[in-house]
Design a protein around this motif. Structure first.
Motif, PDB file in Angstrom:
ATOM      1  N   GLY A  33     -17.132 -26.282 -14.610  1.00  0.00           N
ATOM      2  CA  GLY A  33     -15.691 -26.282 -14.371  1.00  0.00           C
ATOM      3  C   GLY A  33     -15.035 -24.987 -14.832  1.00  0.00           C
ATOM      4  N   ASN A  34     -13.699 -24.968 -14.850  1.00  0.00           N
ATOM      5  CA  ASN A  34     -12.957 -23.780 -15.296  1.00  0.00           C
ATOM      6  C   ASN A  34     -11.595 -24.232 -15.830  1.00  0.00           C
ATOM      7  OD1 ASN A  34     -11.153 -24.107 -13.073  1.00  0.00           O
ATOM      8  ND2 ASN A  34     -12.506 -22.907 -11.746  1.00  0.00           N
ATOM      9  N   GLY A  35     -10.744 -23.239 -16.130  1.00  0.00           N
ATOM     10  CA  GLY A  35      -9.453 -23.540 -16.760  1.00  0.00           C
ATOM     11  C   GLY A  35      -8.500 -24.356 -15.901  1.00  0.00           C
ATOM     12  N   GLY A  36      -8.712 -24.384 -14.597  1.00  0.00           N
ATOM     13  CA  GLY A  36      -7.856 -25.194 -13.716  1.00  0.00           C
ATOM     14  C   GLY A  36      -8.470 -26.561 -13.483  1.00  0.00           C
ATOM     15  N   ILE A 348      -3.361 -14.630 -18.692  1.00  0.00           N
ATOM     16  CA  ILE A 348      -2.733 -14.863 -17.384  1.00  0.00           C
ATOM     17  C   ILE A 348      -1.433 -15.622 -17.606  1.00  0.00           C
ATOM     18  CG2 ILE A 348      -3.050 -15.896 -15.087  1.00  0.00           C
ATOM     19  CD1 ILE A 348      -6.108 -16.107 -15.866  1.00  0.00           C
ATOM     20  N   THR A 349      -0.360 -15.159 -16.977  1.00  0.00           N
ATOM     21  CA  THR A 349       0.918 -15.882 -17.080  1.00  0.00           C
ATOM     22  C   THR A 349       1.443 -16.197 -15.684  1.00  0.00           C
ATOM     23  OG1 THR A 349       2.156 -13.814 -17.091  1.00  0.00           O
ATOM     24  CG2 THR A 349       1.572 -14.742 -19.250  1.00  0.00           C
ATOM     25  N   GLY A 350       2.332 -17.174 -15.607  1.00  0.00           N
ATOM     26  CA  GLY A 350       3.071 -17.456 -14.363  1.00  0.00           C
ATOM     27  C   GLY A 350       2.398 -18.427 -13.412  1.00  0.00           C
ATOM     28  N   VAL A 351       1.259 -19.008 -13.804  1.00  0.00           N
ATOM     29  CA  VAL A 351       0.559 -19.914 -12.876  1.00  0.00           C
ATOM     30  C   VAL A 351       1.407 -21.164 -12.596  1.00  0.00           C
ATOM     31  CG1 VAL A 351      -1.471 -21.403 -12.628  1.00  0.00           C
ATOM     32  CG2 VAL A 351      -1.741 -19.069 -13.462  1.00  0.00           C
ATOM     33  N   LYS A 352       2.024 -21.699 -13.651  1.00  0.00           N
ATOM     34  CA  LYS A 352       2.827 -22.918 -13.481  1.00  0.00           C
ATOM     35  C   LYS A 352       4.025 -22.612 -12.563  1.00  0.00           C
ATOM     36  CE  LYS A 352       5.119 -26.268 -16.457  1.00  0.00           C
ATOM     37  NZ  LYS A 352       6.432 -25.658 -16.639  1.00  0.00           N
ATOM     38  N   GLU A 353       4.667 -21.490 -12.794  1.00  0.00           N
ATOM     39  CA  GLU A 353       5.829 -21.099 -11.981  1.00  0.00           C
ATOM     40  C   GLU A 353       5.405 -20.906 -10.519  1.00  0.00           C
ATOM     41  OE1 GLU A 353       4.920 -19.829 -14.861  1.00  0.00           O
ATOM     42  OE2 GLU A 353       6.616 -20.317 -16.167  1.00  0.00           O
ATOM     43  N   ALA A 354       4.226 -20.363 -10.299  1.00  0.00           N
ATOM     44  CA  ALA A 354       3.750 -20.149  -8.918  1.00  0.00           C
ATOM     45  C   ALA A 354       3.465 -21.492  -8.247  1.00  0.00           C
ATOM     46  CB  ALA A 354       2.491 -19.287  -8.930  1.00  0.00           C
ATOM     47  N   ALA A 355       2.861 -22.413  -9.005  1.00  0.00           N
ATOM     48  CA  ALA A 355       2.472 -23.713  -8.427  1.00  0.00           C
ATOM     49  C   ALA A 355       3.682 -24.577  -8.101  1.00  0.00           C
ATOM     50  CB  ALA A 355       1.546 -24.449  -9.395  1.00  0.00           C
ATOM     51  N   GLU A 356       4.846 -24.237  -8.700  1.00  0.00           N
ATOM     52  CA  GLU A 356       6.053 -25.028  -8.425  1.00  0.00           C
ATOM     53  C   GLU A 356       6.653 -24.715  -7.062  1.00  0.00           C
ATOM     54  OE1 GLU A 356       8.393 -24.029 -11.834  1.00  0.00           O
ATOM     55  OE2 GLU A 356       7.418 -25.588 -13.061  1.00  0.00           O
ATOM     56  N   GLY A 366     -12.254 -17.670 -12.065  1.00  0.00           N
ATOM     57  CA  GLY A 366     -12.686 -17.160 -13.364  1.00  0.00           C
ATOM     58  C   GLY A 366     -11.586 -17.286 -14.394  1.00  0.00           C
ATOM     59  N   THR A 367     -11.337 -18.514 -14.876  1.00  0.00           N
ATOM     60  CA  THR A 367     -10.334 -18.720 -15.929  1.00  0.00           C
ATOM     61  C   THR A 367     -10.868 -19.687 -16.983  1.00  0.00           C
ATOM     62  OG1 THR A 367      -9.254 -20.741 -15.103  1.00  0.00           O
ATOM     63  CG2 THR A 367      -8.508 -18.648 -14.150  1.00  0.00           C
ATOM     64  N   LYS A 368     -10.321 -19.576 -18.168  1.00  0.00           N
ATOM     65  CA  LYS A 368     -10.578 -20.608 -19.194  1.00  0.00           C
ATOM     66  C   LYS A 368      -9.330 -20.776 -20.047  1.00  0.00           C
ATOM     67  CE  LYS A 368     -12.384 -17.796 -22.952  1.00  0.00           C
ATOM     68  NZ  LYS A 368     -13.476 -17.410 -23.805  1.00  0.00           N
ATOM     69  N   ARG A 369      -9.208 -21.946 -20.635  1.00  0.00           N
ATOM     70  CA  ARG A 369      -8.086 -22.205 -21.535  1.00  0.00           C
ATOM     71  C   ARG A 369      -8.532 -21.990 -22.969  1.00  0.00           C
ATOM     72  NH1 ARG A 369      -3.848 -23.854 -18.794  1.00  0.00           N
ATOM     73  NH2 ARG A 369      -4.417 -24.529 -16.693  1.00  0.00           N
ATOM     74  N   GLU A 370      -7.644 -21.338 -23.711  1.00  0.00           N
ATOM     75  CA  GLU A 370      -7.917 -21.172 -25.138  1.00  0.00           C
ATOM     76  C   GLU A 370      -6.626 -21.538 -25.847  1.00  0.00           C
ATOM     77  OE1 GLU A 370     -11.023 -17.944 -26.144  1.00  0.00           O
ATOM     78  OE2 GLU A 370      -9.156 -17.334 -27.144  1.00  0.00           O
ATOM     79  N   GLY A 371      -6.564 -22.747 -26.380  1.00  0.00           N
ATOM     80  CA  GLY A 371      -5.301 -23.262 -26.910  1.00  0.00           C
ATOM     81  C   GLY A 371      -4.318 -23.366 -25.755  1.00  0.00           C
ATOM     82  N   SER A 372      -3.131 -22.764 -25.935  1.00  0.00           N
ATOM     83  CA  SER A 372      -2.134 -22.855 -24.862  1.00  0.00           C
ATOM     84  C   SER A 372      -2.264 -21.689 -23.885  1.00  0.00           C
ATOM     85  CB  SER A 372      -0.742 -22.866 -25.483  1.00  0.00           C
ATOM     86  OG  SER A 372      -0.587 -21.659 -26.212  1.00  0.00           O
ATOM     87  N   ARG A 373      -3.231 -20.794 -24.150  1.00  0.00           N
ATOM     88  CA  ARG A 373      -3.324 -19.605 -23.305  1.00  0.00           C
ATOM     89  C   ARG A 373      -4.371 -19.780 -22.208  1.00  0.00           C
ATOM     90  NH1 ARG A 373      -3.831 -14.145 -26.047  1.00  0.00           N
ATOM     91  NH2 ARG A 373      -5.887 -14.915 -26.630  1.00  0.00           N
ATOM     92  N   LEU A 374      -4.124 -19.085 -21.089  1.00  0.00           N
ATOM     93  CA  LEU A 374      -5.090 -19.069 -19.995  1.00  0.00           C
ATOM     94  C   LEU A 374      -5.637 -17.648 -19.904  1.00  0.00           C
ATOM     95  CD1 LEU A 374      -6.195 -20.824 -17.604  1.00  0.00           C
ATOM     96  CD2 LEU A 374      -4.403 -19.783 -16.198  1.00  0.00           C
ATOM     97  N   LEU A 375      -6.980 -17.517 -19.922  1.00  0.00           N
ATOM     98  CA  LEU A 375      -7.591 -16.189 -19.965  1.00  0.00           C
ATOM     99  C   LEU A 375      -8.523 -15.966 -18.778  1.00  0.00           C
ATOM    100  CD1 LEU A 375      -8.622 -16.158 -23.755  1.00  0.00           C
ATOM    101  CD2 LEU A 375      -6.528 -15.255 -22.737  1.00  0.00           C
ATOM    102  N   THR A 376      -8.707 -14.704 -18.399  1.00  0.00           N
ATOM    103  CA  THR A 376      -9.641 -14.379 -17.312  1.00  0.00           C
ATOM    104  C   THR A 376     -11.076 -14.426 -17.836  1.00  0.00           C
ATOM    105  OG1 THR A 376      -9.669 -11.989 -17.722  1.00  0.00           O
ATOM    106  CG2 THR A 376      -7.931 -12.810 -16.270  1.00  0.00           C
TER     107      THR A 376
END
Ligand code: AMP
Ligand code: GLY
Length: 427
Positions: A33-36, A348-356, A366-376
């Motif tokens: 899997g990945n961050g999404g 990475i920022t702005g994914v939630k705003e884009a999905a809205e 190629g993403t993963k979550r680290e705490g509240s952050r999303l990283l490449t």
């Protein structure tokens, strides 16, 4: 029902997203899997090569259906292993996966069953290959027989490039065993289109066509990549042309694979060149395309889980697909330097705003979550997909959404769908 999806790309995110829409699917697991994907499914810390561990998990959970995204585990026989252990799995066997795992197998099968493809010759010996190149008109295409992660096909414009390609494969072993045998083939001209089918061993059903954008840069410049964007449907693929693709390509291949004792069950992907002499096969893949899946699955209205079951149970003959008539476009946001070297760990920022934004879907790669952050974590980072009444509208939404997403070094093509828009304008 519990489903396990194997893989970690945008294709797998799109499959997970589609599978959880099925009323019969209660829970989806993904490995790795990945961050999404982790927002929709429970991710297992198991890479795609951990076949025994994955099967142990599927047996103990128990998983009702495992779906394999990428080609490597298929070519290595993951489906055979699961079947030996009586675990339900969707995808072709190792023998059937040779359609992608050995380009020589695919070419010889096409030759035996009169499937249109580029003229070719096979070489193991460097001096024979070099001799052939002396007389070949340029450009030619040099291909390694085995899997090479997208680096196995070189379109050589000049004799020097072609010589370098065969020498790299046959003498320097730059692609390892994959390059122990090479194909030198005629370079075809035309428009490329991806046509995929669900196959149950004897019946098959075509999915809506899509077009990938393989080169890294605008105007189809730069190196080949895994794919920088896609859209569906494809105006160049008329109903008549699709009928020809069905009868001259898919029908003989599906029959041929059954005749050869390795019936194909899974997703069969034909990469085609629409030449002046009709459609010709460039390659077969034995799985969904990435990013083609991200442009096709949002348009599929039929229950995806039911479709996979029908394919496994040999019932595709009874199935009718329903499609959203709207167009879907998908844009890949990649790390700077991809497909060469690139940095990891960018925020990475702005994914939630884009999905809205309306009709917009963000599929992670190629993403993963680290705490509240999303990283490449990879070369291809995110897929921005959108549906629109027309391709033009879908593309407008895609680029609006892409502008909301930021990470250092973000690169993407600005011309996804441009060829289709030009085709439409010229009519
Ligand atoms: P393959 O790995 O065989 O799909 O090749 C990768 C890419 O190389 C294709 O998507 C085409 O763009 C190009 N290609 C492969 N074979 C040919 C061919 N015979 N003529 C022209 N282009 C080709
Ligand atoms: N997008 C091309 C592939 O999946 O092979």
């Amino acid at each position: 029902m519990k489903v396990l999806v194997i893989g970690s790309g945008g294709r797998e995110h799109a499959m997970v997203w589609k599978l959880i829409k099925s009323t019969r699917v209660k829970k989806v697991f993904a490995a790795p899997g990945n961050g999404g994907i982790s927002e929709l499914a429970e991710c297992l810390p198991l890479g795609v090569e951990k076949v025994v561990d994955l099967a142990d998990f599927a047996a103990s959970s128990p998983i009702d259906l495992t779906v394999v995204g990428p080609e490597v585990p298929l070519v290595h026989g993951m489906v055979d292993y699961f079947r030996q252990r009586k675990l339900p799995i969707f995808g072709p066997t190792k023998a059937a996966s040779r359609l992608e795992g050995s380009k020589i197998f695919a070419k010889q099968l096409m030759q035996r069953y009169n499937v249109p493809t580029a003229r070719f010759q096979i070489f193991q010996d460097l001096s024979e290959a070099l001799n052939q190149l002396k007389n070949s008109p340029m450009p030619v295409v040099v291909k390694a027989d085995g899997l090479a992660g997208g680096k196995g096909a070189i379109v050589a414009e000049s004799r020097e490039e072609a010589i370098q390609a065969v020498t790299g494969m046959l003498r320097e072993h730059l692609l390892g065993e994959a390059g122990n045998q090479v194909i030198i083939e005629e370079c075809l001209q035309g428009e490329e289109v991806s046509v995929l089918a669900l196959v149950d061993g004897s019946n098959f059903i075509l999915l809506e066509p899509s077009q990938d954008h393989k080169r890294a840069l605008d105007g189809d410049q730069g190196p080949n990549t895994g794919g920088m964007g896609a859209y569906s449907p494809v105006p160049m693929a008329s109903p008549d042309l699709l009928e020809e693709i069905r009868s001259k390509i898919f029908e003989p291949i599906v029959v041929g694979m059954a005749n050869e004792g390795c019936p194909f069950q899974g997703i069969l992907y034909a990469g085609l060149m629409l030449t002046a002499q009709g459609p010709k096969v460039l390659e077969f893949n034995v799985r969904f395309g990435d990013p083609e899946a991200q442009a096709i699955l949002p348009r599929l209205k039929t229950d995806f889980f039911e479709l996979l079951l029908a394919s496994m149970e040999g019932r595709l003959g009874e199935v009718q697909l329903t499609w959203d008539p709207r167009a879907c476009a998908c844009l890949v946001l990649a790390s700077q330097g991809y497909p060469g070297k690139y940095d990891l760990g960018r925020e990475i920022t702005g994914v939630k705003e884009a999905a809205e934004l309306p009709d917009t879907l963000i599929f992670h790669a190629g993403t993963k979550r680290e705490g509240s952050r999303l990283l490449t974590t990879g070369g291809r980072v995110l897929n921005v997909a959108a549906l629109g009444e027309t391709l033009e509208e879908a593309l407008k939404k895609v680029y609006q959404a892409a502008d909301r997403i930021q990470f250092e070094g973000r690169q993407f093509r600005r011309d996804i769908g441009a060829r289709a828009l030009r085709h439409a304008a010229s009519r």
